[in-house]
Design an enzyme around this catalytic site. Structure first.
Site, PDB file in Angstrom:
ATOM      1  N   ASP A   9       0.689  -1.101   0.032  1.00 29.13           N
ATOM      2  CA  ASP A   9       0.074   0.092   0.046  1.00 29.13           C
ATOM      3  C   ASP A   9       0.857   1.166  -0.048  1.00 29.13           C
ATOM      4  O   ASP A   9       1.720   1.376   0.784  1.00 29.13           O
ATOM      5  CB  ASP A   9      -0.866  -0.037   1.496  1.00 29.13           C
ATOM      6  CG  ASP A   9      -1.904  -1.194   1.182  1.00 29.13           C
ATOM      7  OD1 ASP A   9      -2.814  -0.981   0.470  1.00 29.13           O
ATOM      8  OD2 ASP A   9      -1.846  -2.162   1.800  1.00 29.13           O
ATOM      9  N   GLU A 128     -13.749  -3.928  -0.622  1.00 31.99           N
ATOM     10  CA  GLU A 128     -13.511  -3.820   0.769  1.00 31.99           C
ATOM     11  C   GLU A 128     -14.656  -3.963   1.454  1.00 31.99           C
ATOM     12  O   GLU A 128     -15.812  -3.472   1.650  1.00 31.99           O
ATOM     13  CB  GLU A 128     -13.121  -2.226   0.990  1.00 31.99           C
ATOM     14  CG  GLU A 128     -11.646  -1.826   0.285  1.00 31.99           C
ATOM     15  CD  GLU A 128     -11.604  -0.462   0.518  1.00 31.99           C
ATOM     16  OE1 GLU A 128     -12.409   0.342   1.035  1.00 31.99           O
ATOM     17  OE2 GLU A 128     -10.431   0.270  -0.358  1.00 31.99           O
TER      18      GLU A 128
END
Length: 258
Positions: A9, A128
């Site tokens: 990330d 998500e």
């Protein structure tokens, strides 16, 4: 064959890590980590722009261009990709697949457009997921902050019908917690679709990856366990092999990197 995929990330030019996609902490130079994981035998890499929603675009082009100079495995890039042209730019930089979340939620037909332009194998639906009180999971965007109202299982089925060739399934509840993947979530999604599902969020030890695969995942994404050097890709591969999973042999990796 099960794939082991380090997840990186990114915020600006830094590799970062958080818990439940929040409290992001700088780790280091993403290219250095990408090279390290490649040398440890990663099957693929996953780059996610953690702040793309703030700017409405993906800012990983330079990082990807640098990575592909010394890393020769497939790379998936996600975050802020909102059009076929955005995807084309990332692919031209050296990415092999693009992951989309917010843009797909806002305009599902984008999935079909990308699949038509680049092939379904290039289009990864990023989800998500947050578990609700009724036991179901809802899909969120913006690092788990924006509610979409979409049931995860139904959304994944629709996206696959539209042309998504793979699913990156992140449990926001488990992400960064080191308690293991949400196996019920993985199982619920994998039962409904035939495309590969990458389990993401919660890997605290190698055995958690084994559990995810036994619940239906085709690949396991890992971050915290690698970034903080609690294990290596090769170590995780060995545990998976010892548990009977079909992973790429370490000998084949040594031959490729020699």
């Amino acid at each position: 064959m099960i794939r082991l995929i380090p997840r990186l990330d990114i915020k600006s030019s830094h590799l970062i890590k958080g818990v439940k996609l929040e409290g992001l902490r700088k780790i280091g130079n993403p290219n250095d980590y990408a090279r390290k994981y490649y040398e440890q035998g990663a099957d693929e890499l996953l780059y996610m722009d953690a702040v793309a929603s703030l700017y409405g675009r993906n800012s990983l082009t330079d990082i990807v261009k640098e990575t592909v100079k010394s890393v020769f495995i497939p790379i998936t890039v996600g975050g802020g990709i909102r059009s076929v042209d955005d995807a084309r730019e990332i692919l031209r930089c050296g990415a092999d697949k693009v992951a989309i979340n917010t843009a797909a939620v806002q305009r599902p037909e984008l999935i079909a457009e990308m699949a038509q332009a680049f092939g379904s194998q290039c289009v990864v639906l990023s989800v998500e997921a947050i578990k609700q009180a009724d036991g179901k999971w809802l899909a969120f965007t913006d690092n788990g902050r924006e509610h979409t109202g979409l049931d995860v299982v139904e959304w994944v089925k629709k996206a696959v019908d539209l042309g998504a060739g793979e699913v990156l399934l992140t449990s926001v509840d488990r992400e960064g917690g080191r308690k293991g993947y949400d196996l019920d979530l993985i199982n619920a999604v994998c039962k409904e679709v035939s495309v590969p599902v990458i389990a993401s969020g919660g890997m605290g030890e190698a055995e958690h990856g084994v559990d995810a695969v036994k619940s239906g995942a085709s690949a396991i994404a890992m971050a915290d366990i690698l970034h903080y050097e609690r294990d290596t890709v090769s170590g995780i591969r060995e545990v998976c092999a010892d548990n009977g999973l079909d992973v790429r042999p370490q000998s084949a990796i040594l031959e490729v990197s020699a």
